[in-house]
Design a protein around this motif. Sequence first.
Motif, PDB file in Angstrom:
ATOM      1  N   ASN A  52       0.917  -1.253   0.007  1.00 20.18           N
ATOM      2  CA  ASN A  52      -0.132   0.156  -0.005  1.00 20.18           C
ATOM      3  C   ASN A  52       0.870   1.277  -0.081  1.00 20.18           C
ATOM      4  OD1 ASN A  52      -2.307  -1.785   0.354  1.00 20.18           O
ATOM      5  ND2 ASN A  52      -1.776  -1.810   2.249  1.00 20.18           N
ATOM      6  N   PHE A  53       1.971   1.232  -0.750  1.00 21.47           N
ATOM      7  CA  PHE A  53       2.821   2.435  -0.914  1.00 21.47           C
ATOM      8  C   PHE A  53       2.075   3.626  -1.237  1.00 21.47           C
ATOM      9  CE2 PHE A  53       5.581   5.065  -3.470  1.00 21.47           C
ATOM     10  CZ  PHE A  53       6.436   5.450  -2.468  1.00 21.47           C
ATOM     11  N   ASP A  54       2.329   4.629  -0.589  1.00 16.51           N
ATOM     12  CA  ASP A  54       1.683   5.774  -0.772  1.00 16.51           C
ATOM     13  C   ASP A  54       2.584   7.007  -1.160  1.00 16.51           C
ATOM     14  OD1 ASP A  54       0.114   8.179  -0.752  1.00 16.51           O
ATOM     15  OD2 ASP A  54      -0.989   7.789   0.804  1.00 16.51           O
ATOM     16  N   ALA A  55       2.538   7.525  -2.385  1.00  8.61           N
ATOM     17  CA  ALA A  55       3.714   8.551  -2.545  1.00  8.61           C
ATOM     18  C   ALA A  55       3.568   9.725  -1.817  1.00  8.61           C
ATOM     19  CB  ALA A  55       3.788   8.681  -4.225  1.00  8.61           C
ATOM     20  N   THR A  56       2.261  10.045  -1.290  1.00 16.03           N
ATOM     21  CA  THR A  56       1.933  11.212  -0.392  1.00 16.03           C
ATOM     22  C   THR A  56       2.542  11.238   0.949  1.00 16.03           C
ATOM     23  OG1 THR A  56      -0.014  10.590   0.313  1.00 16.03           O
ATOM     24  CG2 THR A  56      -0.068  11.744  -1.840  1.00 16.03           C
ATOM     25  N   LYS A  57       3.153  10.007   1.266  1.00 16.26           N
ATOM     26  CA  LYS A  57       3.484   9.731   2.411  1.00 16.26           C
ATOM     27  C   LYS A  57       4.918   9.462   2.526  1.00 16.26           C
ATOM     28  CE  LYS A  57      -0.515   7.663   4.194  1.00 16.26           C
ATOM     29  NZ  LYS A  57      -0.957   6.291   5.032  1.00 16.26           N
ATOM     30  N   GLU A  58       5.788   9.618   3.676  1.00 14.25           N
ATOM     31  CA  GLU A  58       7.225   9.401   3.782  1.00 14.25           C
ATOM     32  C   GLU A  58       7.677   8.237   4.404  1.00 14.25           C
ATOM     33  OE1 GLU A  58       8.984  12.933   5.706  1.00 14.25           O
ATOM     34  OE2 GLU A  58       8.943  14.172   3.551  1.00 14.25           O
ATOM     35  N   TYR A  59       8.628   7.536   4.031  1.00  9.06           N
ATOM     36  CA  TYR A  59       9.029   6.136   4.336  1.00  9.06           C
ATOM     37  C   TYR A  59      10.501   6.352   4.752  1.00  9.06           C
ATOM     38  CZ  TYR A  59       4.591   4.506   2.154  1.00  9.06           C
ATOM     39  OH  TYR A  59       3.334   4.689   1.968  1.00  9.06           O
ATOM     40  N   PRO A  60      10.754   5.249   5.792  1.00 14.19           N
ATOM     41  CA  PRO A  60      12.272   5.154   6.027  1.00 14.19           C
ATOM     42  C   PRO A  60      12.789   4.678   4.964  1.00 14.19           C
ATOM     43  CG  PRO A  60      10.871   4.406   7.965  1.00 14.19           C
ATOM     44  CD  PRO A  60      10.064   4.722   6.744  1.00 14.19           C
ATOM     45  N   ILE A  61      14.075   4.164   4.730  1.00 16.26           N
ATOM     46  CA  ILE A  61      14.703   3.522   3.667  1.00 16.26           C
ATOM     47  C   ILE A  61      16.092   2.922   4.119  1.00 16.26           C
ATOM     48  CG2 ILE A  61      16.159   5.782   2.848  1.00 16.26           C
ATOM     49  CD1 ILE A  61      15.506   4.544   0.076  1.00 16.26           C
ATOM     50  N   LEU A  62      16.275   1.793   3.646  1.00 14.60           N
ATOM     51  CA  LEU A  62      17.455   0.950   4.108  1.00 14.60           C
ATOM     52  C   LEU A  62      18.167   0.700   2.627  1.00 14.60           C
ATOM     53  CD1 LEU A  62      19.316  -0.927   5.764  1.00 14.60           C
ATOM     54  CD2 LEU A  62      17.626  -2.707   5.273  1.00 14.60           C
ATOM     55  N   PHE A  63      19.744   0.881   2.726  1.00 13.05           N
ATOM     56  CA  PHE A  63      20.434   0.520   1.508  1.00 13.05           C
ATOM     57  C   PHE A  63      21.396  -0.549   2.111  1.00 13.05           C
ATOM     58  CE2 PHE A  63      19.554   4.968   0.798  1.00 13.05           C
ATOM     59  CZ  PHE A  63      19.022   5.077  -0.518  1.00 13.05           C
ATOM     60  N   PHE A  64      21.258  -1.691   1.308  1.00 15.58           N
ATOM     61  CA  PHE A  64      22.187  -2.786   1.818  1.00 15.58           C
ATOM     62  C   PHE A  64      22.855  -3.144   0.924  1.00 15.58           C
ATOM     63  CE2 PHE A  64      22.798  -7.379   1.804  1.00 15.58           C
ATOM     64  CZ  PHE A  64      23.159  -7.615   3.280  1.00 15.58           C
ATOM     65  N   LEU A  65      24.379  -3.557   1.010  1.00 17.93           N
ATOM     66  CA  LEU A  65      25.456  -3.883   0.233  1.00 17.93           C
ATOM     67  C   LEU A  65      25.878  -5.225   0.571  1.00 17.93           C
ATOM     68  CD1 LEU A  65      27.846  -0.751   1.042  1.00 17.93           C
ATOM     69  CD2 LEU A  65      25.982  -0.999  -0.826  1.00 17.93           C
ATOM     70  N   HIS A  66      25.859  -6.110  -0.566  1.00 18.32           N
ATOM     71  CA  HIS A  66      26.108  -7.592  -0.500  1.00 18.32           C
ATOM     72  C   HIS A  66      27.865  -7.865  -0.353  1.00 18.32           C
ATOM     73  CE1 HIS A  66      27.814  -7.392  -4.611  1.00 18.32           C
ATOM     74  NE2 HIS A  66      26.640  -6.665  -4.705  1.00 18.32           N
ATOM     75  N   GLY A  67      28.028  -8.933  -0.325  1.00 16.22           N
ATOM     76  CA  GLY A  67      29.569  -9.468  -0.162  1.00 16.22           C
ATOM     77  C   GLY A  67      30.003  -9.773  -1.518  1.00 16.22           C
ATOM     78  N   ALA A  68      31.214  -9.919  -1.574  1.00 15.94           N
ATOM     79  CA  ALA A  68      32.027 -10.141  -2.957  1.00 15.94           C
ATOM     80  C   ALA A  68      31.496 -11.385  -3.632  1.00 15.94           C
ATOM     81  CB  ALA A  68      33.664 -10.324  -2.395  1.00 15.94           C
TER      82      ALA A  68
END
Length: 260
Positions: free
Chosen positions: A46-62
């Motif tokens: 139910n993503f709503d572009a009028t609301k703000e959300y936290p965000i997580l960036f994840f970096l994988h291994g080699a």
Amino acid sequence: MKKVLSFAAIFLIIGSCFAQDFGVYQRNEFKSDKGILPYRIFFPDNFDATKEYPILFFLHGAGERGNNNESQLVHGASLFIKKEIHTKYPAIVVLPQCPATDYWSNVNVVTDQAGKRDFQFKKEGPPTDALHMVIGLIEQTLKNYPIKKDQVYVGGLSMGGMGTFELVRRIPNTFAAAFAICGGANVETAPKLTNTDWWIFHGAKDQVVPVELSQAMNTALKNAGANVKLTIYPEDGHDSWTSAFAEPDFMDWLFSKRKK
């Protein structure tokens, strides 16, 4: 013949489950003069572009490097999209994929005759092309999507844990919290990492990335005044991310953090 068919059926089922589980991560690419960075992005129900959300960036291994825009989902991606997690903490999740010939962190890895690795982290100098593109991706994502700027998070494992330390150093006022699993960094950079809260994980029996790297960063961060905690798993080898992702308060800790 029956056995061959049986094995074929098993692989088809596994492939189908993978596609079904991770199909919620939309495929995309970030393009710059440094190249093309494949990435996946997840939007909560139910993503709503009028609301703000936290965000997580994840970096994988080699081991998950490449350009198939899929391998980076092997570790961690299933946790972030668990129903109970994204229902309690609706957040956007972004998983870039490092090119096969590049590295997140600007580090020289020297292996001696006995097979022991020495990680020589550079204190200064430009980022790798891969990390340069990640920084561009982060800037673009924070600009184009409704993000709670005080709830931007980053984390990674192994090569991604090293990249996490360096990424926070390069854009230090961006992240509320970061987690680094079996990673490491130049301890002299710790004073530049104190605006972010940290949780560091490592296996005591890690034969790939020495546990001393995480222990040294924990000490350096504490001495610099950072809010940091360290968890060492006595019986874990390099695969300490399995234990880290199983920590019952891992996601609670992460999403409780707000940028200072």
